[in-house]
Design an enzyme around this catalytic site. Structure first.
Site, mmCIF file in Angstrom:
data_model
loop_
_atom_site.group_PDB
_atom_site.id
_atom_site.type_symbol
_atom_site.label_atom_id
_atom_site.label_comp_id
_atom_site.label_asym_id
_atom_site.label_seq_id
_atom_site.Cartn_x
_atom_site.Cartn_y
_atom_site.Cartn_z
ATOM 1 N N SER A 68 7.618 25.077 -25.414
ATOM 2 C CA SER A 68 6.666 26.114 -25.025
ATOM 3 C C SER A 68 5.231 25.614 -25.188
ATOM 4 O O SER A 68 4.295 26.334 -24.855
ATOM 5 C CB SER A 68 6.881 27.368 -25.875
ATOM 6 O OG SER A 68 6.696 27.049 -27.245
ATOM 7 N N HIS A 100 8.294 15.933 -35.916
ATOM 8 C CA HIS A 100 8.455 16.941 -36.971
ATOM 9 C C HIS A 100 9.554 16.575 -37.952
ATOM 10 O O HIS A 100 10.036 17.424 -38.684
ATOM 11 C CB HIS A 100 8.732 18.316 -36.340
ATOM 12 C CG HIS A 100 7.589 18.804 -35.500
ATOM 13 N ND1 HIS A 100 7.705 19.802 -34.559
ATOM 14 C CD2 HIS A 100 6.292 18.410 -35.452
ATOM 15 C CE1 HIS A 100 6.531 19.999 -33.974
ATOM 16 N NE2 HIS A 100 5.666 19.166 -34.489
ATOM 17 N N GLN A 160 9.884 16.869 -30.659
ATOM 18 C CA GLN A 160 9.520 17.813 -31.713
ATOM 19 C C GLN A 160 10.776 18.252 -32.457
ATOM 20 O O GLN A 160 10.690 18.976 -33.438
ATOM 21 C CB GLN A 160 8.850 19.047 -31.094
ATOM 22 C CG GLN A 160 7.562 18.729 -30.377
ATOM 23 C CD GLN A 160 7.064 19.947 -29.598
ATOM 24 O OE1 GLN A 160 6.418 20.830 -30.129
ATOM 25 N NE2 GLN A 160 7.384 19.982 -28.324
HETATM 26 P P1 NAD Z 1 10.049 26.658 -28.545
HETATM 27 O O1 NAD Z 1 11.209 27.420 -29.091
HETATM 28 O O2 NAD Z 1 8.686 27.120 -28.851
HETATM 29 O O3 NAD Z 1 10.175 26.622 -26.957
HETATM 30 C C1 NAD Z 1 11.407 26.278 -26.378
HETATM 31 C C2 NAD Z 1 11.204 26.145 -24.895
HETATM 32 O O4 NAD Z 1 12.437 25.718 -24.361
HETATM 33 C C3 NAD Z 1 10.809 27.449 -24.193
HETATM 34 O O5 NAD Z 1 9.659 27.232 -23.416
HETATM 35 C C4 NAD Z 1 12.036 27.762 -23.341
HETATM 36 O O6 NAD Z 1 11.674 28.337 -22.088
HETATM 37 C C5 NAD Z 1 12.626 26.389 -23.153
HETATM 38 N N1 NAD Z 1 14.061 26.360 -22.857
HETATM 39 C C6 NAD Z 1 15.035 27.223 -23.215
HETATM 40 N N2 NAD Z 1 16.215 26.827 -22.736
HETATM 41 C C7 NAD Z 1 15.985 25.672 -22.037
HETATM 42 C C8 NAD Z 1 16.814 24.775 -21.312
HETATM 43 N N3 NAD Z 1 18.139 24.975 -21.200
HETATM 44 N N4 NAD Z 1 16.249 23.703 -20.734
HETATM 45 C C9 NAD Z 1 14.909 23.474 -20.838
HETATM 46 N N5 NAD Z 1 14.080 24.290 -21.527
HETATM 47 C C10 NAD Z 1 14.613 25.372 -22.114
HETATM 48 O O7 NAD Z 1 10.291 25.143 -28.974
HETATM 49 P P2 NAD Z 1 9.237 23.984 -29.227
HETATM 50 O O8 NAD Z 1 8.142 24.033 -28.236
HETATM 51 O O9 NAD Z 1 10.067 22.758 -29.364
HETATM 52 O O10 NAD Z 1 8.579 24.319 -30.634
HETATM 53 C C11 NAD Z 1 9.325 24.864 -31.679
HETATM 54 C C12 NAD Z 1 9.379 24.063 -32.964
HETATM 55 O O11 NAD Z 1 10.654 24.372 -33.564
HETATM 56 C C13 NAD Z 1 9.392 22.570 -32.773
HETATM 57 O O12 NAD Z 1 8.753 22.006 -33.856
HETATM 58 C C14 NAD Z 1 10.861 22.201 -32.863
HETATM 59 O O13 NAD Z 1 11.047 20.977 -33.525
HETATM 60 C C15 NAD Z 1 11.458 23.249 -33.763
HETATM 61 N N6 NAD Z 1 12.862 23.533 -33.401
HETATM 62 C C16 NAD Z 1 13.726 22.489 -33.284
HETATM 63 C C17 NAD Z 1 15.034 22.691 -32.901
HETATM 64 C C18 NAD Z 1 15.927 21.484 -32.802
HETATM 65 O O14 NAD Z 1 15.691 20.464 -33.455
HETATM 66 N N7 NAD Z 1 16.960 21.515 -31.956
HETATM 67 C C19 NAD Z 1 15.478 23.991 -32.631
HETATM 68 C C20 NAD Z 1 14.570 25.074 -32.774
HETATM 69 C C21 NAD Z 1 13.251 24.821 -33.151
#
Ligand code: NAD
Length: 238
Positions: A174, A106, A88
């Protein structure tokens, strides 16, 4: 650590399908949306999930480096396992770690795409996309990012891949964003599904094995086990 889960044992193959979310990149310094220190704790949705907001982010992504979890998945692939990553995330950390089969549900923040043809994608122009930057079909370029409310064109591809999994490893999500949150339903009934997330115990649906650890701890450990075994059987204790 969650204890007491036995490998369901039906599959001991070598095709790992990974569904990753923002949490896999958290240890690379890219913040998640919904964790306690996540972006939504201090920003409004429209400040971070809009075209304007994404203009700021490419530099941050370029500076980030793959962490132990991204690297372990790439290592597994180098040792002859098939590793299909469905992410994602809009960062490119899986690819920079060396993973070759990556589907970005995404989109990708370091790419631009046509506004009329999803398949026409280009490296992000220097300085970002400007009004008048056109695709090969003459339409305006836009960031290759799927925003809230838009369709997820690659979801059908992701479902096909998930349907071939010997094991589905969900990492750092999440599971709140549809349709990605439903992908586990596409996995074969006898394929184990493991969720690695510090909040896994609360997030895991019935039938999903929670592994409540960070990605950087749990994924390398699982990969070491699989490399030692030569297949994707789970340890007796997760
Ligand atoms: P989310 O923010 O909803 O959930 C993140 C999850 O990661 C949480 O459940 C949290 O407990 C967990 N987490 C935190 N630290 C962690 C670690 N060190 N190891 C493992 N898990 C950990 O993210 P989502 O479910 O991916 O959905 C959010 C949307 O936002 C997605 O579409 C995503 O693409 C986007 N997004 C992307 C990025 C990126 O590309 N790096 C960053 C932020 C949001």
């Amino acid at each position: 650590m969650s204890e007491g889960f036995k490998d369901p044992g039906a599959r001991h193959g070598r095709h790992l399908v990974v569904l990753s979310g923002a949490g896999i990149s958290a240890e690379s310094g890219l913040r998640t949306f919904r964790a306690e220190d996540g972006l939504w704790e201090e920003h409004r949705l429209e400040d971070i999930a809009t075209p304007q907001a994404f203009r700021r982010d490419p530099q941050q992504v370029r500076r980030a480096r793959p962490n132990a979890a991204h690297k372990a998945l790439a290592e597994l692939e180098q040792h002859g396992f098939r590793v299909s990553v469905i992410t994602q995330n809009i960062d490119d950390l899986h690819e920079r770690a060396g993973s070759r089969e990556v589907v970005h549900l995404h989109g990708e923040i370091l790419k631009a795409r046509s506004s009329v043809d999803y398949g026409l994608r280009y490296p992000l122009p220097r300085g970002g996309i400007r009004l008048g930057d056109l695709c090969d079909k003459g339409s305006q370029l836009r960031p290759d990012v799927v925003w809230f409310g838009e369709a997820v064109p690659l979801y059908a591809v992701a479902e096909e891949i998930a349907a071939e999994a010997d094991l589905l490893l969900i990492v750092g999500t999440s599971l709140k964003v549809m349709p990605a949150s439903n992908l586990y339903a596409a996995a074969p009934l006898d394929a184990p599904i493991v969720l690695v997330d510090p909040n896994a115990d609360e997030l895991a649906e019935p039938g999903v094995l929670p592994l409540a650890e960070s990605a950087g701890q749990a994924v390398p450990r699982l990969v070491r086990h699989w490399l030692y075994q030569g297949h994707l059987g789970l340890p007796d204790t997760l």
